[in-house]
Design an enzyme around this catalytic site. Sequence first.
Site, PDB file in Angstrom:
ATOM      1  N   LYS A 195      39.641  46.495  36.621  1.00 51.65           N
ATOM      2  CA  LYS A 195      40.303  45.518  37.489  1.00 51.65           C
ATOM      3  C   LYS A 195      41.511  46.199  38.120  1.00 51.65           C
ATOM      4  O   LYS A 195      42.392  46.709  37.422  1.00 51.65           O
ATOM      5  CB  LYS A 195      40.744  44.310  36.669  1.00 51.65           C
ATOM      6  CG  LYS A 195      41.531  43.297  37.479  1.00 51.65           C
ATOM      7  CD  LYS A 195      41.819  42.058  36.650  1.00 51.65           C
ATOM      8  CE  LYS A 195      42.691  41.079  37.411  1.00 51.65           C
ATOM      9  NZ  LYS A 195      42.994  39.885  36.631  1.00 51.65           N
ATOM     10  N   LYS A 248      36.314  44.681  39.731  1.00 53.04           N
ATOM     11  CA  LYS A 248      37.027  43.698  40.546  1.00 53.04           C
ATOM     12  C   LYS A 248      38.176  44.358  41.284  1.00 53.04           C
ATOM     13  O   LYS A 248      38.932  45.105  40.655  1.00 53.04           O
ATOM     14  CB  LYS A 248      37.561  42.612  39.610  1.00 53.04           C
ATOM     15  CG  LYS A 248      38.419  41.580  40.283  1.00 53.04           C
ATOM     16  CD  LYS A 248      38.958  40.621  39.269  1.00 53.04           C
ATOM     17  CE  LYS A 248      39.956  39.710  39.957  1.00 53.04           C
ATOM     18  NZ  LYS A 248      40.641  38.836  39.033  1.00 53.04           N
TER      19      LYS A 248
HETATM   20  C1  PBG Z   1      43.969  36.823  36.166  1.00 53.77           C
HETATM   21  C2  PBG Z   1      43.006  36.754  37.286  1.00 53.77           C
HETATM   22  C3  PBG Z   1      43.274  37.002  38.642  1.00 53.77           C
HETATM   23  C4  PBG Z   1      42.080  36.807  39.325  1.00 53.77           C
HETATM   24  C5  PBG Z   1      41.122  36.446  38.385  1.00 53.77           C
HETATM   25  N1  PBG Z   1      41.714  36.441  37.119  1.00 53.77           N
HETATM   26  C6  PBG Z   1      44.515  37.276  39.358  1.00 53.77           C
HETATM   27  C7  PBG Z   1      45.391  38.396  39.098  1.00 53.77           C
HETATM   28  O1  PBG Z   1      45.087  39.356  38.403  1.00 53.77           O
HETATM   29  O2  PBG Z   1      46.484  38.294  39.638  1.00 53.77           O
HETATM   30  C8  PBG Z   1      41.917  36.976  40.800  1.00 53.77           C
HETATM   31  C9  PBG Z   1      40.702  36.395  41.394  1.00 53.77           C
HETATM   32  C10 PBG Z   1      40.689  36.306  42.874  1.00 53.77           C
HETATM   33  O3  PBG Z   1      41.547  36.829  43.600  1.00 53.77           O
HETATM   34  O4  PBG Z   1      39.747  35.683  43.351  1.00 53.77           O
HETATM   35  N2  PBG Z   1      43.853  35.709  35.327  1.00 53.77           N
END
Ligand code: PBG
Length: 325
Positions: A195, A248
């Site tokens: 991520k 992601k």
């Molecule tokens: C963290 C989380 C995030 C997203 C999913 N889980 C945000 C982040 O890391 O700030 C982002 C998903 C998206 O942008 O669609 N709980």
Amino acid sequence: MFTPYYRPRRLRRNENIRRMVRETHLSVDDLIFPLFVTEGKNVKNPIHSMPGNFQWSIDLLVEEVKEVHRLGIPAIILFGIPDHKDPVGSDAMNDEGIIQRAVKAIKDAVPEMYVITDVCFCEYTDHGHCGAVVDGDVDNDSTLEMLGNQVLTHARAGADMVAPSGMMDGMVGAIREALDDNGFEKIPIMSYAAKYASAFYGPFRDAAESAPQFGDRRSYQMDPSNAREALYEVDLDVNEGADIIMVKPALSYLDVIRRVRERIELPVAAYNVSGEFSMVKAAAQQGWIDEKRVTLEILTSIKRAGADLILTYHAKDAARWLAEL
Ligand code: PBG
């Protein structure tokens, strides 16, 4: 005049032959729909930066899940937006918290729906970081203990799968151990293994009210410049017992999806994140692109890169379009 001997166009002449040689098939089976749940009754707050998405109170969320089920989408992933935020995100570990009550309500009303919970603290902490903060940075190992407590509340509520997204070192191992020690060895873990610290999460942070109040997430999420490091993260999570590996965001990271696909045999998921969704919506609203064709092309490209599953805010539209095809 040069006359070609090889003519790939022969297999593109009409739709029948194109169908016959098509390599990648997008299906409703591949889709996971993200949903946001908030306190209150009869609440359906539009998320302005994500047209067609809402913060739902539990009563209306259940109706929305029925609709998602009617469309044939097999799974949802839930994000909770609590009323109460504090330094350690207590509501995330409360059996009566927003997400835990939402899971119970959904599994009661629509037991056929596969319910995945996002496991993180950023929506629940007053500072907006993904764990406990010590000396201005998220403290890895105390957050692992909190993650163990959090997943047990999700499991007791009836979640089918848990998806840790906080990028803590050892999060998969800690969660696997907590689940196994408490009789939840059948619950799989989908790890947000690779991520990135991405600017494409902007609209989500509005939706989930989870923007960090100081600093950013670069001390735990990955540097967008790195791909080999993603493979290292993936290896660690596979070794710690992850069942599905996620990359992601998706679109700017198709190369990472491909490399992960070639490296492991587990299912690979990709998160087509909020900013990727909102760019398509905005351009479509301007009349600059054909929303249906662009969306299906994007989702197909994510599959072609190697993803088996796609988490996407386009899931409902895509399900309708795929049924029309
Ligand atoms: C963290 C989380 C995030 C997203 C999913 N889980 C945000 C982040 O890391 O700030 C982002 C998903 C998206 O942008 O669609 N709980």
